[in-house]
Scaffold this motif. Structure first.
Motif, PDB file in Angstrom:
ATOM      1  N   GLY B 103       0.756  -1.170  -0.101  1.00 44.96           N
ATOM      2  CA  GLY B 103      -0.058  -0.061  -0.147  1.00 44.96           C
ATOM      3  C   GLY B 103       0.764   1.161   0.046  1.00 44.96           C
ATOM      4  O   GLY B 103       0.646   2.217  -0.724  1.00 44.96           O
ATOM      5  N   MET B 108      -0.961   4.650  -1.599  1.00 45.69           N
ATOM      6  CA  MET B 108      -2.339   4.631  -1.104  1.00 45.69           C
ATOM      7  C   MET B 108      -2.780   5.340   0.036  1.00 45.69           C
ATOM      8  O   MET B 108      -2.106   5.227   0.887  1.00 45.69           O
ATOM      9  CB  MET B 108      -2.844   3.197  -1.018  1.00 45.69           C
ATOM     10  N   ARG B 114      -8.616  -0.478   3.127  1.00 38.85           N
ATOM     11  CA  ARG B 114      -8.339  -1.143   1.719  1.00 38.85           C
ATOM     12  C   ARG B 114      -7.907  -2.755   2.250  1.00 38.85           C
ATOM     13  O   ARG B 114      -8.795  -3.669   1.581  1.00 38.85           O
ATOM     14  CB  ARG B 114      -7.534  -0.750   0.989  1.00 38.85           C
ATOM     15  N   ASP B 117     -10.859  -4.545   3.616  1.00 35.69           N
ATOM     16  CA  ASP B 117     -11.949  -5.002   2.423  1.00 35.69           C
ATOM     17  C   ASP B 117     -11.384  -6.219   1.719  1.00 35.69           C
ATOM     18  O   ASP B 117     -12.105  -7.007   1.256  1.00 35.69           O
ATOM     19  CB  ASP B 117     -12.074  -3.784   1.501  1.00 35.69           C
ATOM     20  N   LEU B 150      -5.194  -5.061  -3.872  1.00 32.49           N
ATOM     21  CA  LEU B 150      -5.205  -3.883  -3.115  1.00 32.49           C
ATOM     22  C   LEU B 150      -5.061  -2.534  -3.446  1.00 32.49           C
ATOM     23  O   LEU B 150      -5.715  -1.723  -2.956  1.00 32.49           O
ATOM     24  CB  LEU B 150      -4.169  -4.401  -2.075  1.00 32.49           C
ATOM     25  N   ALA B 152      -6.042  -1.237  -6.397  1.00 33.83           N
ATOM     26  CA  ALA B 152      -7.170  -1.046  -7.129  1.00 33.83           C
ATOM     27  C   ALA B 152      -6.601  -0.532  -8.659  1.00 33.83           C
ATOM     28  O   ALA B 152      -6.707   0.489  -9.207  1.00 33.83           O
ATOM     29  CB  ALA B 152      -8.018   0.279  -6.578  1.00 33.83           C
TER      30      ALA B 152
END
Lengths: 263, 245
Positions: B103, B108, B114, B117, B150, B152
């Motif tokens: 990340g 991010m 995130r 999720d 992760l 996106a």
């Protein structure tokens, strides 16, 4: 016990030496380095007989400073090896991470390791030998910083070679720095070396740092010319090696080695 | 029809005298899943690695998001990710620590939410705090997929994403990929040696052999051209055909 099974194992190891320069180096170079270092130390001690001034400061101080150089180099090289061992290089270099950012991170990590290890060695020297390196004064600090940069130079060089030649040269991660030890004048002064070797040693920034350390101990003065040499050489070497590393990285991507390193 | 998000033109890679990829051209449109098929040594992995910037092409051009890869590497790779069975992650870190590093690497925001999720979607709760070294191969594959989802990404390369998963998790993973594609317009380059999976997942398939594209189209179209009812039979036919000199 079957001889053919022992022979099989022997041949399994001997095959490696046919194509492995680093392994041959282990046999030929290290005994030679040991002989050089202990030979020059003996010459140095013989010059002073039993009257070497501040010999505790000379040797323990040198040992602690040598560890700074060693850890600075290891901080860079071992970080790279950790990525190889965990097969993580592709994750890193298929991300937006740049080569410069990778090197910067390893250099910061290297400083952290130097600080942590130095705390241990300084405190251990104080506890076991009542040796306080801080009696050498703050004038040592710029020299220590130069040792860290010299360690980075060797670290970048070693990492570039491991990236290019793979597992074959992994042993350099622990040995490369010792290739420079005889010409770093860690435990003996530059003047002990033969003239031709002095000329080579003067091109090594670490030599000027250790010469500077001895000047601080013996004369108590700040050896500005040693510092200037160390800074100048480090600046040249670090610049050249960072450019070289980028070139090597591009060559590895061209040859498809980056995705195979460690295999 | 959507614009191509990945454009590959005359992509070539030579290693000395050996040509691994030989003048390959293809497009992938936004939201499309393109299957890359071919026997071992066909040039699939080399092609993917060139698309990820891990290998420099000898010739040809790669444009992603309309940008030439060689001049916009960082910008492109910030929106691309991959998952491969053959790549691991730092073994001494926990699953969550590894995802946190990823990340940060991609800059991010809201990393924790995130991770929450993606861990939930890939059913990784029970090994979220486990050391990576102790993961089973199936769990490791899910970590690799979590790492890929992760960030996106807009373009995702999946190299045998279900190779070591049990049928249940493999099915859920395929469903997740399709669901993310539907909801985000994700573009996917997909490789697998499982022909049923390739048929199920791919909108279009490119068949590579000895570095060249030898067949291209939907799985139905390819089967029709080669007169086979099964994609596996097409694979065997193509893989065993001697290429023209």
């Amino acid at each position: 016990m079957k001889l053919h099974r022992i022979a099989a194992l022997l041949s399994r190891h001997l095959y490696l030496y046919k194509r492995s320069f680093p392994r041959v180096l282990e046999i030929v170079y290290w005994p030679f380095v040991d002989l050089l270092i202990w030979g020059f130390i003996t010459l140095y001690l013989a010059q002073f007989k039993a009257a070497l001034p501040n010999f505790v400061l000379f040797f323990l101080g040198a040992l602690i400073l040598w560890d700074v150089l060693f850890r600075a180099q290891q901080g860079i090289t071992i970080s790279f090896l950790e990525e190889i061992w965990s097969r993580n290089l592709m994750n890193l270099f298929a991300s937006p991470l740049t080569t410069g950012e990778f090197l910067a991170a390893t250099m910061i990590l290297s400083v952290s390791k130097v600080l942590a290890v130095s705390c241990v060695t300084v405190l251990a020297a104080l506890a076991f030998y009542s040796f306080n390196i801080f009696v050498l004064g703050v004038s040592l600090i710029p020299f220590i910083l130069n040792l860290v940069i010299a360690g980075w130079c060797i670290g970048v060089l070693t990492t570039g070679l491991i990236m290019r030649y793979g597992q074959e040269v992994e042993v350099l991660a622990w040995g490369m720095v010792f290739l420079f030890q005889p010409i770093s004048c860690v435990f003996y002064p530059l003047s002990v070396l033969p003239d031709w070797l002095q000329a080579i040693a003067r091109l090594n920034p670490a030599t000027h740092v250790f010469e500077g350390m001895r000047a601080v101990i013996t004369a108590g003065t700040f050896p500005a010319h040693n510092l200037a040499w160390a800074v100048g050489l480090n600046a040249v070497y670090l610049t050249v090696l960072i450019v070289w590393f980028h070139v090597m990285f591009a060559a590895c991507k061209d040859k498809g080695l980056l995705v195979r390193v460690g295999e | 029809m959507a614009e191509p998000i990945v454009q590959v033109r005359n992509l070539t890679k030579r290693f000395g005298d050996f040509t691994a990829v030989d003048g390959v051209s293809f497009d992938i449109r936004q939201g499309e899943i393109l299957g890359l098929l071919g026997p071992n040594g066909a040039g699939k992995t080399t092609s993917i690695q060139m698309l990820l910037g891990l290998i420099t092409p000898t010739a040809g051009e790669i444009r992603i998001f309309g940008l030439p890869f060689d001049r916009h590497r960082e910008e492109i790779l910030g929106r691309v990710n991959f998952s491969s069975t053959y790549v691991s992650m730092p073994q001494a870190l926990t699953v969550e620590e590894n995802l946190r590093v990823v990340g940060k690497l991609y800059g991010m925001d809201r990393i924790t939410s995130r991770i929450d999720d993606i861990v939930k979607r890939l059913e990784m709760e029970e090994f979220r705090t486990k050391i990576t070294r102790k993961l089973s191969s199936g769990q490791m594959t899910r970590l690799s997929l979590a790492k890929a989802f992760l960030t996106a990404p807009k373009v995702l390369s999946l190299d045998e994403p279900t190779a070591s998963l049990d049928p249940d998790i493999a099915d859920k993973t395929r469903a997740l990929i399709k669901e993310i594609r539907r909801s985000t317009g994700l573009t996917v380059l997909y490789t697998s040696h499982n022909m049923r999976e390739m048929e199920e997942m791919s909108d279009r398939i490119i068949f590579l052999q000895r570095g060249r594209i030898v067949a291209e189209g939907t799985s139905e179209a390819i089967k029709a051209v080669y007169g086979e009812a099964d994609l596996e039979d097409v694979f065997l036919k193509l893989a065993r055909t001697k290429p023209r000199a």
